[in-house]
Design an enzyme around this catalytic site. Structure first.
Site, PDB file in Angstrom:
ATOM      1  N   GLU A   1     -21.857  -6.060 -22.531  1.00  0.00           N
ATOM      2  CA  GLU A   1     -20.859  -4.963 -22.728  1.00  0.00           C
ATOM      3  C   GLU A   1     -21.647  -3.602 -23.322  1.00  0.00           C
ATOM      4  O   GLU A   1     -21.886  -3.695 -24.451  1.00  0.00           O
ATOM      5  CB  GLU A   1     -19.623  -5.299 -23.594  1.00  0.00           C
ATOM      6  CG  GLU A   1     -18.587  -4.408 -23.376  1.00  0.00           C
ATOM      7  CD  GLU A   1     -17.204  -4.465 -24.369  1.00  0.00           C
ATOM      8  OE1 GLU A   1     -17.416  -5.590 -25.056  1.00  0.00           O
ATOM      9  OE2 GLU A   1     -16.366  -3.645 -24.196  1.00  0.00           O
TER      10      GLU A   1
ATOM     11  N   CYS B   1     -22.733   5.382 -24.604  1.00  0.00           N
ATOM     12  CA  CYS B   1     -23.740   5.682 -24.010  1.00  0.00           C
ATOM     13  C   CYS B   1     -23.813   7.344 -24.085  1.00  0.00           C
ATOM     14  O   CYS B   1     -22.908   7.870 -23.997  1.00  0.00           O
ATOM     15  CB  CYS B   1     -23.541   5.482 -22.418  1.00  0.00           C
ATOM     16  SG  CYS B   1     -24.507   6.211 -21.316  1.00  0.00           S
TER      17      CYS B   1
ATOM     18  N   GLN C   1     -28.990  16.867 -21.762  1.00  0.00           N
ATOM     19  CA  GLN C   1     -28.208  16.076 -20.371  1.00  0.00           C
ATOM     20  C   GLN C   1     -28.574  17.108 -19.187  1.00  0.00           C
ATOM     21  O   GLN C   1     -29.350  17.994 -19.076  1.00  0.00           O
ATOM     22  CB  GLN C   1     -26.767  16.371 -20.715  1.00  0.00           C
ATOM     23  CG  GLN C   1     -26.272  15.664 -21.772  1.00  0.00           C
ATOM     24  CD  GLN C   1     -24.618  15.952 -22.042  1.00  0.00           C
ATOM     25  OE1 GLN C   1     -24.066  16.494 -21.471  1.00  0.00           O
ATOM     26  NE2 GLN C   1     -24.177  15.276 -23.176  1.00  0.00           N
TER      27      GLN C   1
ATOM     28  N   LYS D   1     -31.084  16.047 -17.175  1.00  0.00           N
ATOM     29  CA  LYS D   1     -32.476  15.928 -16.978  1.00  0.00           C
ATOM     30  C   LYS D   1     -33.256  14.553 -16.404  1.00  0.00           C
ATOM     31  O   LYS D   1     -34.305  14.517 -16.550  1.00  0.00           O
ATOM     32  CB  LYS D   1     -33.296  16.548 -17.990  1.00  0.00           C
ATOM     33  CG  LYS D   1     -32.875  18.057 -18.672  1.00  0.00           C
ATOM     34  CD  LYS D   1     -33.716  18.277 -19.856  1.00  0.00           C
ATOM     35  CE  LYS D   1     -33.325  19.766 -20.406  1.00  0.00           C
ATOM     36  NZ  LYS D   1     -34.056  20.079 -21.732  1.00  0.00           N
ATOM     37  N   GLY D   2     -32.064  13.720 -16.234  1.00  0.00           N
ATOM     38  CA  GLY D   2     -32.663  12.374 -15.822  1.00  0.00           C
ATOM     39  C   GLY D   2     -32.765  11.323 -16.877  1.00  0.00           C
ATOM     40  O   GLY D   2     -33.239  10.557 -16.619  1.00  0.00           O
TER      41      GLY D   2
ATOM     42  N   GLY E   1     -30.495  10.164 -18.778  1.00  0.00           N
ATOM     43  CA  GLY E   1     -29.498   9.146 -18.696  1.00  0.00           C
ATOM     44  C   GLY E   1     -29.666   8.001 -17.642  1.00  0.00           C
ATOM     45  O   GLY E   1     -29.712   6.652 -17.763  1.00  0.00           O
TER      46      GLY E   1
ATOM     47  N   ALA F   1     -17.152  10.027 -17.118  1.00  0.00           N
ATOM     48  CA  ALA F   1     -18.417   9.470 -17.078  1.00  0.00           C
ATOM     49  C   ALA F   1     -18.284   8.455 -15.740  1.00  0.00           C
ATOM     50  O   ALA F   1     -19.525   7.905 -15.480  1.00  0.00           O
ATOM     51  CB  ALA F   1     -18.733   8.821 -18.186  1.00  0.00           C
TER      52      ALA F   1
ATOM     53  N   GLY G   1     -18.602   9.108 -12.710  1.00  0.00           N
ATOM     54  CA  GLY G   1     -19.670   9.695 -11.656  1.00  0.00           C
ATOM     55  C   GLY G   1     -21.017   9.081 -12.149  1.00  0.00           C
ATOM     56  O   GLY G   1     -21.839   8.872 -11.339  1.00  0.00           O
TER      57      GLY G   1
HETATM   58  N1  ACO Z   1     -20.054  12.967 -14.108  1.00  0.00           N
HETATM   59  C1  ACO Z   1     -20.557  12.800 -12.853  1.00  0.00           C
HETATM   60  N2  ACO Z   1     -22.036  12.809 -12.658  1.00  0.00           N
HETATM   61  C2  ACO Z   1     -22.680  12.882 -13.631  1.00  0.00           C
HETATM   62  C3  ACO Z   1     -22.130  13.236 -14.823  1.00  0.00           C
HETATM   63  C4  ACO Z   1     -20.925  13.084 -15.112  1.00  0.00           C
HETATM   64  N3  ACO Z   1     -20.322  13.331 -16.313  1.00  0.00           N
HETATM   65  N4  ACO Z   1     -23.269  13.005 -15.831  1.00  0.00           N
HETATM   66  C5  ACO Z   1     -24.554  12.996 -15.109  1.00  0.00           C
HETATM   67  N5  ACO Z   1     -24.068  12.847 -13.543  1.00  0.00           N
HETATM   68  C6  ACO Z   1     -25.045  12.662 -12.904  1.00  0.00           C
HETATM   69  C7  ACO Z   1     -26.037  13.814 -12.525  1.00  0.00           C
HETATM   70  O1  ACO Z   1     -25.731  15.049 -11.999  1.00  0.00           O
HETATM   71  C8  ACO Z   1     -27.177  13.133 -11.951  1.00  0.00           C
HETATM   72  O2  ACO Z   1     -26.923  12.898 -10.572  1.00  0.00           O
HETATM   73  P1  ACO Z   1     -28.156  13.103  -9.475  1.00  0.00           P
HETATM   74  O3  ACO Z   1     -28.959  11.956  -9.662  1.00  0.00           O
HETATM   75  O4  ACO Z   1     -27.609  13.170  -8.226  1.00  0.00           O
HETATM   76  O5  ACO Z   1     -28.906  14.239  -9.689  1.00  0.00           O
HETATM   77  C9  ACO Z   1     -26.977  11.584 -12.394  1.00  0.00           C
HETATM   78  O6  ACO Z   1     -25.756  11.337 -12.519  1.00  0.00           O
HETATM   79  C10 ACO Z   1     -27.774  11.281 -13.559  1.00  0.00           C
HETATM   80  O7  ACO Z   1     -28.034  12.322 -14.578  1.00  0.00           O
HETATM   81  P2  ACO Z   1     -28.843  12.131 -15.700  1.00  0.00           P
HETATM   82  O8  ACO Z   1     -29.604  13.694 -15.864  1.00  0.00           O
HETATM   83  O9  ACO Z   1     -29.696  10.985 -15.762  1.00  0.00           O
HETATM   84  O10 ACO Z   1     -27.820  11.955 -16.985  1.00  0.00           O
HETATM   85  P3  ACO Z   1     -27.834  12.398 -18.434  1.00  0.00           P
HETATM   86  O11 ACO Z   1     -29.120  12.485 -18.968  1.00  0.00           O
HETATM   87  O12 ACO Z   1     -26.928  13.794 -18.347  1.00  0.00           O
HETATM   88  O13 ACO Z   1     -26.737  11.610 -19.009  1.00  0.00           O
HETATM   89  C11 ACO Z   1     -24.350  10.989 -19.861  1.00  0.00           C
HETATM   90  C12 ACO Z   1     -25.619  11.105 -18.489  1.00  0.00           C
HETATM   91  C13 ACO Z   1     -25.086  10.051 -20.677  1.00  0.00           C
HETATM   92  C14 ACO Z   1     -23.256  10.769 -19.092  1.00  0.00           C
HETATM   93  C15 ACO Z   1     -24.473  12.390 -20.291  1.00  0.00           C
HETATM   94  O14 ACO Z   1     -24.252  13.463 -19.358  1.00  0.00           O
HETATM   95  C16 ACO Z   1     -23.581  12.482 -21.739  1.00  0.00           C
HETATM   96  O15 ACO Z   1     -24.240  12.007 -22.696  1.00  0.00           O
HETATM   97  N6  ACO Z   1     -22.603  12.879 -21.419  1.00  0.00           N
HETATM   98  C17 ACO Z   1     -21.573  12.931 -22.590  1.00  0.00           C
HETATM   99  C18 ACO Z   1     -21.109  11.687 -23.373  1.00  0.00           C
HETATM  100  C19 ACO Z   1     -20.349  10.616 -22.204  1.00  0.00           C
HETATM  101  O16 ACO Z   1     -19.773  11.041 -21.376  1.00  0.00           O
HETATM  102  N7  ACO Z   1     -20.858   9.520 -22.291  1.00  0.00           N
HETATM  103  C20 ACO Z   1     -20.379   8.211 -21.562  1.00  0.00           C
HETATM  104  C21 ACO Z   1     -18.939   7.838 -22.013  1.00  0.00           C
HETATM  105  S1  ACO Z   1     -18.533   6.250 -21.379  1.00  0.00           S
HETATM  106  C22 ACO Z   1     -19.373   5.155 -22.567  1.00  0.00           C
HETATM  107  O17 ACO Z   1     -20.033   5.493 -23.491  1.00  0.00           O
HETATM  108  C23 ACO Z   1     -19.179   3.815 -22.415  1.00  0.00           C
END
Ligand code: ACO
Length: 162
Positions: free
Chosen positions: A73, A77, A84, A86-87, A89, A117, A119
């Protein structure tokens, strides 16, 4: 840049990283009570996969492996705000899957995803349809109002990292 998987095992460096990750979660997940974040990140039953750059934590995923049930579980994250999209995640999730499969022996992940999140989790192979038999997870993870339950099957063979 490196990816590490640590838990609260008394190692000083691990503790410093876990505190850095806890601070990122507290900032990026404002709806989560801070005490709850600290409790789970420091809980010995949880593990955290983290992105570390120049010895500073950039982000991570904290999860609880239910080894007997062969699923994990994801509790939290996040990636720090200026790093953010930049890949990181995506790479983080791939390291998590590889570690969970090869070290913990897990086949699936479940998580309660925040609405904004969904998406991101979709792009990481998570679906809102739960295929895992209910007997395997029912009673292990508790219902939680603030999110949508999502599942990801870990591929048994795919190399997730290089
Ligand atoms: N909604 C939709 N798409 C997204 C989002 C989002 N919130 N965030 C990233 N993506 C997409 C990106 O555009 C990318 O798409 P692509 O591959 O087509 O270019 C893909 O997802 C991966 O993007 P990364 O750059 O690898 O993601 P990133 O390093 O930004 O990490 C994360 C994603 C962890 C959600 C980050 O944006 C973040 O910390 N957000 C705030 C905290 C959050 O919402 N965390 C999740 C909560 S739920 C939980 O913790 C269980």
């Amino acid at each position: 840049l490196k990816f590490v998987c640590v838990s609260n095992d008394g190692n000083d460096q691990h503790m410093i990283w876990l505190i850095g990750l806890k601070n990122i979660f507290a900032r990026q997940l404002p709806n989560m009570p801070k005490e709850y974040i600290v409790r789970l990140v420091m809980d010995r039953g949880h593990k955290s996969v983290m992105v570390v750059r120049r010895n500073t934590v950039v982000g991570g995923i904290t999860y609880r492996p239910y080894v007997s049930q062969r699923f994990g579980e994801i509790a939290f994250c996040a990636i720090t705000s200026d790093e953010q999209v930049k890949g990181y995640g995506t790479r983080l999730m791939n390291h998590l899957k590889q570690h969970a499969r090869d070290v913990d022996g897990l086949t699936h992940f479940l998580t309660y995803a925040d609405n904004n999140a969904v998406g991101y989790f979709n792009k990481q192979g998570f679906t809102k349809d739960i295929f895992l038999e209910k007997e395997r997870w029912h009673g292990y993870i508790k219902d939680y109002d603030g999110g949508i339950l999502m599942e990801c099957k870990i591929d048994p063979k795919l190399p997730y990292t290089d």
